[in-house]
Scaffold this active site. Structure first.
Site, PDB file in Angstrom:
ATOM      1  N   GLU A   1      37.845 -86.873 -52.706  1.00  0.00           N
ATOM      2  CA  GLU A   1      38.195 -85.516 -52.307  1.00  0.00           C
ATOM      3  C   GLU A   1      37.595 -84.491 -53.261  1.00  0.00           C
ATOM      4  O   GLU A   1      37.044 -83.469 -52.821  1.00  0.00           O
ATOM      5  CB  GLU A   1      39.712 -85.368 -52.253  1.00  0.00           C
ATOM      6  CG  GLU A   1      40.187 -84.016 -51.738  1.00  0.00           C
ATOM      7  CD  GLU A   1      41.680 -83.987 -51.522  1.00  0.00           C
ATOM      8  OE1 GLU A   1      42.177 -84.749 -50.669  1.00  0.00           O
ATOM      9  OE2 GLU A   1      42.359 -83.207 -52.235  1.00  0.00           O
TER      10      GLU A   1
ATOM     11  N   GLN B   1      19.219 -52.898 -60.562  1.00  0.00           N
ATOM     12  CA  GLN B   1      19.354 -54.110 -61.380  1.00  0.00           C
ATOM     13  C   GLN B   1      20.780 -54.647 -61.388  1.00  0.00           C
ATOM     14  O   GLN B   1      20.989 -55.872 -61.381  1.00  0.00           O
ATOM     15  CB  GLN B   1      18.901 -53.808 -62.806  1.00  0.00           C
ATOM     16  CG  GLN B   1      18.760 -55.054 -63.674  1.00  0.00           C
ATOM     17  CD  GLN B   1      18.227 -54.723 -65.049  1.00  0.00           C
ATOM     18  OE1 GLN B   1      18.961 -54.223 -65.893  1.00  0.00           O
ATOM     19  NE2 GLN B   1      16.940 -54.970 -65.268  1.00  0.00           N
TER      20      GLN B   1
END
Length: 395
Positions: A241, A278
């Site tokens: 899992e 940016q």
């Protein structure tokens, strides 16, 4: 080292991804009939039997392929809760039957669980036993040819719609790791009650509820593995899992990254696309960096499972990396979209669906504890061997 999937796995990924996009979108609110309809479609497509041998109706694939299919489902299906339910069914319920079931049990349970005819749920967590599994209070007392179960389970995924329950109970109080036993219990068994479905912050397409056992009689033939072998079964299912199920978040993160890039290229402020700024472009680069790093760690853990590794550190590291990256991806997507990010949509949904990933399958704090012990920290436990990049082992 080979970072490419084989041709068959690539073909399956593409097929499953397209199927998920076209057939598995959720209605927005949970509907049991709609849930089961999509479940049957997933079974017909082979998504429920990835790790089940062909003679029992599955595909007979390993962990790497199973993870690749989960990633494709997470990318294609916007109902992450539904995909989570599929993964819990496969890795917490079917895998234990494949690994520890008798031939008779496999032939009885696996075909309908693979086809989508039946849905399975795994009952392990209790009100007083979440991370502390060995403190569970659900008891199973042997009386002739039956076991009588009494106790409660909480946060049981799929329980409101489940036909079969894989349940852990104490058969030897005070027996520690050897005191737990695993049972397969059919829905409708007298003494088994399913509570009301939870309303959750995330994974809303995955139905979750409590279970209660009141003198619930289960035939001894429904014991999975030997009496006292439940803890080993639980550890095995958790390794699968924590590795394969979490691949669904890789798909979600990839989808969110793609839409964030598209949005940053279309949204304009101050006469330019915000992707030219940016602050935005670097945020997207960080999303890509975390995704790729988490992906490498997860598939490394899956590679180990396929080779019979008993290493528990790689799945724990993968779970940590993927869950934390998924939460950050959701936060970043919200921030990139600004006001739109806090409205109903992909960004806020991705964030809500990622939050439970830090909790289920063992909290991230528990994973860190386990990794620390493997490193020789946090107690007197000797470090467990863990393969390094050069094939060596920690000593």
């Amino acid at each position: 080292m080979d970072f490419e999937f084989d041709a068959q796995t690539n073909e399956m990924r593409e097929m499953i991804g397209e199927f998920a996009r076209n057939k598995l979108a959720g209605p927005g609110v949970f509907d049991p009939c709609e849930f089961r309809r999509r479940w049957r479609l997933a079974g017909e497509q082979g998504a429920l039997g990835t790790v089940v041998p062909g003679e029992y109706g599955g595909l007979g694939k390993g962990a790497v392929t199973a993870a690749a299919i989960m990633e494709a489902l997470g990318h294609g299906c916007t109902d992450t809760g539904f995909v989570f339910s599929l993964g819990a069914h496969v890795f917490a319920c079917l895998t234990p039957i494949v690994e520890f079931g008798t031939e008779e049990q496999k032939r009885h349970w696996l075909p309908p669980l693979c086809s989508g005819e039946r849905i399975a749920a795994h009952g392990i967590t209790e009100p007083e036993a979440g991370s502390d599994t060995l403190s569970m209070r659900t008891r199973a007392e042997r009386r002739g040819d039956v076991y009588v179960l009494n106790g409660e389970k909480s946060f049981t995924t799929n329980s409101p719609v489940a036909d079969v329950f894989v349940v852990q109970a104490v058969t030897r109080p005070g027996g520690g790791c050897f005191g737990l036993t695993t049972f397969v219990v059919e829905a409708g068994t007298p003494g088994l009650t399913v509570g009301r479905r939870y309303e959750k912050v995330g994974l809303r397409g995955s139905p979750t509820a409590d279970l209660r056992f009141d003198d619930c009689e289960v035939p001894a033939s429904r014991t999975l593995g030997p009496e006292g072998g439940g803890f080993g079964i639980f550890r095995t299912s958790m390794a699968w899992e924590r590795t394969c199920l979490f691949a669904l978040y890789l798909g979600v993160m990839r989808r969110v990254l793609e839409t964030s890039i598209a949005y940053a290229g279309e949204r304009r402020q101050f006469g330019a696309a915000i992707g030219d700024f940016q602050a935005v472009s670097h945020r997207i680069v960080d999303m890509a960096l975390r995704l790729e790093a988490a992906r490498l760690m997860l598939y490394r853990a899956a590679w180990g499972l396929d080779r019979g590794s008993t290493d528990e550190v790689s799945p724990a590291l993968a779970k940590l990396a993927v869950s934390e990256a998924a939460v950050r991806a959701g936060l970043d997507a919200v921030q990139i979209q600004g006001g739109l990010g806090i409205l109903n949509g992909e960004a806020e949904t991705a964030l809500r669906d990622a939050l439970p990933a830090r909790i289920f399958s063992g909290t991230n704090e528990i994973q860190k504890n386990n990794i620390a012990r493997a490193l020789g920290l946090g107690g007197t436990t000797r470090p467990r061997s863990h393969p390094s990049r050069r094939g060596e082992k920690w000593k």
